[in-house]
Write a protein that holds these residues in place. Sequence first.
Motif, PDB file in Angstrom:
ATOM      1  N   THR A 208      -4.177  -9.001   9.009  1.00  0.00           N
ATOM      2  CA  THR A 208      -3.442  -9.898   9.891  1.00  0.00           C
ATOM      3  C   THR A 208      -4.357 -10.672  10.843  1.00  0.00           C
ATOM      4  OG1 THR A 208      -3.080  -8.074  11.445  1.00  0.00           O
ATOM      5  CG2 THR A 208      -1.352  -8.486   9.801  1.00  0.00           C
ATOM      6  N   ILE A 209      -5.650 -10.510  10.704  1.00  0.00           N
ATOM      7  CA  ILE A 209      -6.667 -11.249  11.468  1.00  0.00           C
ATOM      8  C   ILE A 209      -6.474 -11.059  12.978  1.00  0.00           C
ATOM      9  CG2 ILE A 209      -7.906 -13.423  11.694  1.00  0.00           C
ATOM     10  CD1 ILE A 209      -7.819 -12.287   8.844  1.00  0.00           C
ATOM     11  N   ASP A 210      -6.821  -9.854  13.427  1.00  0.00           N
ATOM     12  CA  ASP A 210      -6.701  -9.480  14.832  1.00  0.00           C
ATOM     13  C   ASP A 210      -7.860  -8.540  15.157  1.00  0.00           C
ATOM     14  OD1 ASP A 210      -6.074  -8.349  17.300  1.00  0.00           O
ATOM     15  OD2 ASP A 210      -3.928  -8.269  16.886  1.00  0.00           O
ATOM     16  N   PRO A 211      -8.664  -8.841  16.185  1.00  0.00           N
ATOM     17  CA  PRO A 211      -9.787  -7.966  16.526  1.00  0.00           C
ATOM     18  C   PRO A 211      -9.386  -6.525  16.813  1.00  0.00           C
ATOM     19  CG  PRO A 211     -10.022 -10.077  17.627  1.00  0.00           C
ATOM     20  CD  PRO A 211      -8.653 -10.078  17.004  1.00  0.00           C
ATOM     21  N   ALA A 212      -8.122  -6.305  17.205  1.00  0.00           N
ATOM     22  CA  ALA A 212      -7.654  -4.942  17.463  1.00  0.00           C
ATOM     23  C   ALA A 212      -7.620  -4.098  16.190  1.00  0.00           C
ATOM     24  CB  ALA A 212      -6.263  -4.982  18.106  1.00  0.00           C
ATOM     25  N   ASN A 213      -7.726  -4.728  15.029  1.00  0.00           N
ATOM     26  CA  ASN A 213      -7.679  -4.002  13.745  1.00  0.00           C
ATOM     27  C   ASN A 213      -9.030  -3.423  13.347  1.00  0.00           C
ATOM     28  OD1 ASN A 213      -4.927  -4.570  13.253  1.00  0.00           O
ATOM     29  ND2 ASN A 213      -5.422  -6.559  12.354  1.00  0.00           N
ATOM     30  N   LEU A 214     -10.059  -3.597  14.135  1.00  0.00           N
ATOM     31  CA  LEU A 214     -11.402  -3.128  13.763  1.00  0.00           C
ATOM     32  C   LEU A 214     -11.390  -1.662  13.340  1.00  0.00           C
ATOM     33  CD1 LEU A 214     -14.525  -3.433  13.670  1.00  0.00           C
ATOM     34  CD2 LEU A 214     -14.531  -2.804  16.107  1.00  0.00           C
ATOM     35  N   ASP A 215     -11.967  -1.390  12.161  1.00  0.00           N
ATOM     36  CA  ASP A 215     -12.104  -0.026  11.636  1.00  0.00           C
ATOM     37  C   ASP A 215     -13.572   0.164  11.267  1.00  0.00           C
ATOM     38  OD1 ASP A 215     -12.184   2.294   9.982  1.00  0.00           O
ATOM     39  OD2 ASP A 215     -10.044   2.049   9.508  1.00  0.00           O
ATOM     40  N   ARG A 216     -14.300   0.880  12.117  1.00  0.00           N
ATOM     41  CA  ARG A 216     -15.748   0.996  11.925  1.00  0.00           C
ATOM     42  C   ARG A 216     -16.115   1.794  10.678  1.00  0.00           C
ATOM     43  NH1 ARG A 216     -18.916  -0.822  16.048  1.00  0.00           N
ATOM     44  NH2 ARG A 216     -17.823  -1.406  17.963  1.00  0.00           N
ATOM     45  N   ALA A 217     -15.303   2.792  10.334  1.00  0.00           N
ATOM     46  CA  ALA A 217     -15.605   3.563   9.126  1.00  0.00           C
ATOM     47  C   ALA A 217     -15.466   2.690   7.883  1.00  0.00           C
ATOM     48  CB  ALA A 217     -14.673   4.776   9.029  1.00  0.00           C
ATOM     49  N   VAL A 218     -14.421   1.889   7.838  1.00  0.00           N
ATOM     50  CA  VAL A 218     -14.223   0.968   6.723  1.00  0.00           C
ATOM     51  C   VAL A 218     -15.329  -0.080   6.715  1.00  0.00           C
ATOM     52  CG1 VAL A 218     -12.689  -0.787   5.747  1.00  0.00           C
ATOM     53  CG2 VAL A 218     -11.734   1.348   6.627  1.00  0.00           C
ATOM     54  N   LEU A 219     -15.734  -0.526   7.892  1.00  0.00           N
ATOM     55  CA  LEU A 219     -16.809  -1.514   7.975  1.00  0.00           C
ATOM     56  C   LEU A 219     -18.115  -0.957   7.414  1.00  0.00           C
ATOM     57  CD1 LEU A 219     -18.032  -4.193   8.852  1.00  0.00           C
ATOM     58  CD2 LEU A 219     -18.275  -3.250  11.173  1.00  0.00           C
ATOM     59  N   ARG A 220     -18.441   0.281   7.740  1.00  0.00           N
ATOM     60  CA  ARG A 220     -19.687   0.859   7.229  1.00  0.00           C
ATOM     61  C   ARG A 220     -19.669   0.928   5.706  1.00  0.00           C
ATOM     62  NH1 ARG A 220     -19.348   3.733  12.187  1.00  0.00           N
ATOM     63  NH2 ARG A 220     -18.061   5.382  11.297  1.00  0.00           N
ATOM     64  N   ARG A 221     -18.506   1.299   5.135  1.00  0.00           N
ATOM     65  CA  ARG A 221     -18.409   1.349   3.667  1.00  0.00           C
ATOM     66  C   ARG A 221     -18.547  -0.052   3.069  1.00  0.00           C
ATOM     67  NH1 ARG A 221     -14.321   5.196   4.914  1.00  0.00           N
ATOM     68  NH2 ARG A 221     -12.652   3.675   4.534  1.00  0.00           N
ATOM     69  N   ALA A 222     -17.926  -1.036   3.706  1.00  0.00           N
ATOM     70  CA  ALA A 222     -18.016  -2.416   3.208  1.00  0.00           C
ATOM     71  C   ALA A 222     -19.444  -2.930   3.294  1.00  0.00           C
ATOM     72  CB  ALA A 222     -17.073  -3.318   3.997  1.00  0.00           C
ATOM     73  N   MET A 223     -20.154  -2.568   4.359  1.00  0.00           N
ATOM     74  CA  MET A 223     -21.559  -2.979   4.489  1.00  0.00           C
ATOM     75  C   MET A 223     -22.416  -2.321   3.420  1.00  0.00           C
ATOM     76  SD  MET A 223     -22.049  -2.972   8.663  1.00  0.00           S
ATOM     77  CE  MET A 223     -23.820  -3.286   8.523  1.00  0.00           C
ATOM     78  N   ASP A 224     -22.164  -1.052   3.125  1.00  0.00           N
ATOM     79  CA  ASP A 224     -22.902  -0.376   2.054  1.00  0.00           C
ATOM     80  C   ASP A 224     -22.674  -1.085   0.719  1.00  0.00           C
ATOM     81  OD1 ASP A 224     -24.042   1.553   3.647  1.00  0.00           O
ATOM     82  OD2 ASP A 224     -22.514   3.066   3.253  1.00  0.00           O
ATOM     83  N   THR A 225     -21.407  -1.377   0.411  1.00  0.00           N
ATOM     84  CA  THR A 225     -21.065  -2.016  -0.862  1.00  0.00           C
ATOM     85  C   THR A 225     -21.716  -3.386  -0.983  1.00  0.00           C
ATOM     86  OG1 THR A 225     -18.936  -0.851  -0.947  1.00  0.00           O
ATOM     87  CG2 THR A 225     -19.157  -2.844  -2.301  1.00  0.00           C
ATOM     88  N   ALA A 226     -21.796  -4.097   0.126  1.00  0.00           N
ATOM     89  CA  ALA A 226     -22.369  -5.451   0.123  1.00  0.00           C
ATOM     90  C   ALA A 226     -23.887  -5.445   0.228  1.00  0.00           C
ATOM     91  CB  ALA A 226     -21.774  -6.259   1.268  1.00  0.00           C
TER      92      ALA A 226
END
Length: 433
Positions: A208-226
């Motif tokens: 929904t494009i809102d900074p309140a949705n930040l999920d750091r665990a998901v971000l770390r996995r996405a960074m690993d994949t990328a």
Amino acid sequence: MAEVLTGTVVTGDGATVHEPGYVVIEGTRIAQVGAGRGPGRATMDYAGAVITPGLINIHVHCVTLGPAHATGSKSPTEAEVHAFKERHLRGGTTSVLSVDGFPLWSEYLALRDRHPLKVTKCTAHTPANIRAAEQSDGEGLTDAHRKATVDELVAQGASVIGEVGAGGTLGGGMQDNIYIPNAIRERCGAQIDPFQARALKEAVLGRTIDPANLDRAVLRRAMDTAGLTGRIDEAAVIETIQRCVMPSMAHAYEGLREAAVASARVRRPFIVHHAAASADVVLEVANDRMIAGHCNHPSFTEEESVRYARALRAKGALLEISGLDLFTRTKGKQDITNFLTLVRERLVDVVGTDYAAGHYDPVSVPLAGIVREGLVSMPQAVALSTGNVARRLPGVFEAGLLEPGRPADLAVFAPGLDRVHAVYVDGRRVVGA
């Protein structure tokens, strides 16, 4: 002299099939349509093929000169416009709605008559939409584009307001395909693909494009994949994503509201970017003049796509689903789920493509796909990009049905709609021997 085409005739109304049937063309118009072999000897016998109205694609970018998309991006070149038009035409499409709303009327006219594809123009010249474009890109905008108004463009001949909002201004596909990958490359030198960019974006901002949705665990996995871990830190990724996506959001929301007001004033339909980030505002301003673009947007869950489509239909909106490249891509195939579900649930009025160059397919490809999947009959599929458009947008498109008096815009397909044999525009064969 009249021309008589024979074959299996599908009129575009969703039900009528003449097998065999005929179409008589006199000049630029359809003179007769019916069952049997028709009057006199056939000029063109398309036995074993299907004659339909030329397809109408109501969600197309980059088919005129001038700023592209709701982001006001750099204009395509003349060669690119010609190539994109040719791709539509060879897919059986004879008319398109150009949903790039910022080109001036002179830019639209510049190439209009240099190719047989018929292009109908939109306008998105409202203050908030200009601001959203400037915040996201705006490279193609000049003072003339900024000063133009919806009323001026409608007076000159623009038929629809929009596309209001876009993947670049409301955190959608243009961010995934262009802006986020470019920003990451500039920041750390890494090249990521659109699917990796989307994963990063949704980890930082959610669907929904809102900074309140930040999920750091998901971000770390996405960074690993990328392949970004060790090349850029989390804080830098968060800042980069937010800087790409957020500045235009509030302006784009206001642009949706401005478009609804303008639509009521000038009595023209308006087409909107419908996605998880814009869905609540889209529903707020929905009415029977709205075309809800790409109701199958990949930011929706399957349940959300159905729920919002039902709510929009209850308010009278025209539901468009976009084929994109869903039936031919090899990666990210899960994005096809919403498309198929909305067809299955009969929550679709028209099929477009959101064509924007690249790997997007002509509208005949998703139509053939849903026939192949057994979700609709061939006449029903044809109607989704012909008769349904003509009946719901009569002041925008004159063609779309094989009826006497309508323009002689026709396509001739193989029985499964998966191959084009010929295309006629205003009675002239422009594709096919």
